[in-house]
Design a protein around this motif. Sequence first.
Motif: not given
Length: 296
Positions: A269-296
């Motif tokens: 974790c001492k190095i940040d894990s982001y980059c100028d991606s060599d391929y474009d991905f579109y889905s973000d956490l906000e959109t996908i997380i609610p589809t698979y973690i349980n809400s209370n």
Amino acid sequence: MNITILGGTGFVGRSIINCLSKTKNNITIITRNREANKKILVYPKVTLVEANIHDLEELTQCTKKTDVLINLVGILNEKGHSGRGFRKAHSDLARIILSACKANNIKRLLHMSALNADSKGPSHYLRTKGEAESYLMTYGKRFVNITIFKPSVIFGKNDSFVLRFSNLLNYVPFVFPLACYNAKFAPIFIDELSEFIVDSISNTKSFNRKFNLCGPKIYSLKNILDLIIKTKNIRTKVIPLSKSLSKIQAATMEFIPGKPFSLDNYNSCKIDSYCDSDYDFYSDLETIIPTYINSN
Ligand SMILES: NC(=O)c1ccc[n+]([C@@H]2O[C@H](COP(=O)([O-])OP(=O)(O)OC[C@H]3O[C@@H](n4cnc5c(N)ncnc54)[C@H](OP(=O)(O)O)[C@@H]3O)[C@@H](O)[C@H]2O)c1
């Protein structure tokens, strides 16, 4: 084609198999434990073979008819701290894989590494992943077309990143002490990554290339925790830990079965894990997380 996958029973493997099962290819997955992974046989055209892939003879025997070899083997933690476990799973295995490719005249190799993998990296995980990359690119290119994938963290149904925090929050409902809170990630949605990997099998432009791969948005670990908490509709307060307290937490959590966090993870974790991606991905956490973690 006959496609053989090492590490195919894991989170990324199952998603790749899901994509590949829609094609006409035959898929062989080599596992350390056939009985434990039998459920994977629900996919058509999948064969599950138990073998010790660290033994060159055994791997060569299992890959005799292979046209495409995909290596997804990776570990986040080892027994002890010497780096031996990481070397065996990453850099030593890369050598054995390349020898098997040569012995069986396998012409296509897809290899899963990680963003920031580098033989001079801050952790055993990143160093041994980097050593594997260097070895494959230096000695393999002459006789096998290699593609190396270097993703940031991967998320989606059954992941080990978002769900690990989500599960921990069930046990620590009021205050959550968070190590490495400011470490940055650009998470990639597994479904998009798998499609990219499967498409690259026959894409000659990907031959003998490395791809740095990142999702569309950068998040700090604290942002990610806040998002999980919001999705679960709970009121847990996140307490960011200083560097020294983060290290103490890592050292302490090494004693918990399964090592949910370790000194080697802390070093990664001492190095940040982001980059100028060599391929474009579109889905973000906000959109996908609610589809698979349980809400209370
Ligand atoms: N998940 C992420 O966020 C992420 C991010 C960047 C890079 N990666 C890389 O992507 C690859 C796949 O990750 P994943 O999340 O799918 O991992 P995973 O769920 O832990 O699966 C890895 C698979 O590798 C096999 N394996 C583990 N240790 C082994 C060993 N010592 N010898 C032989 N086989 C072993 C296991 O198969 P069997 O038990 O069936 O033998 C396991 O199913 C790894 O190389 C990882 O480093 C993952």
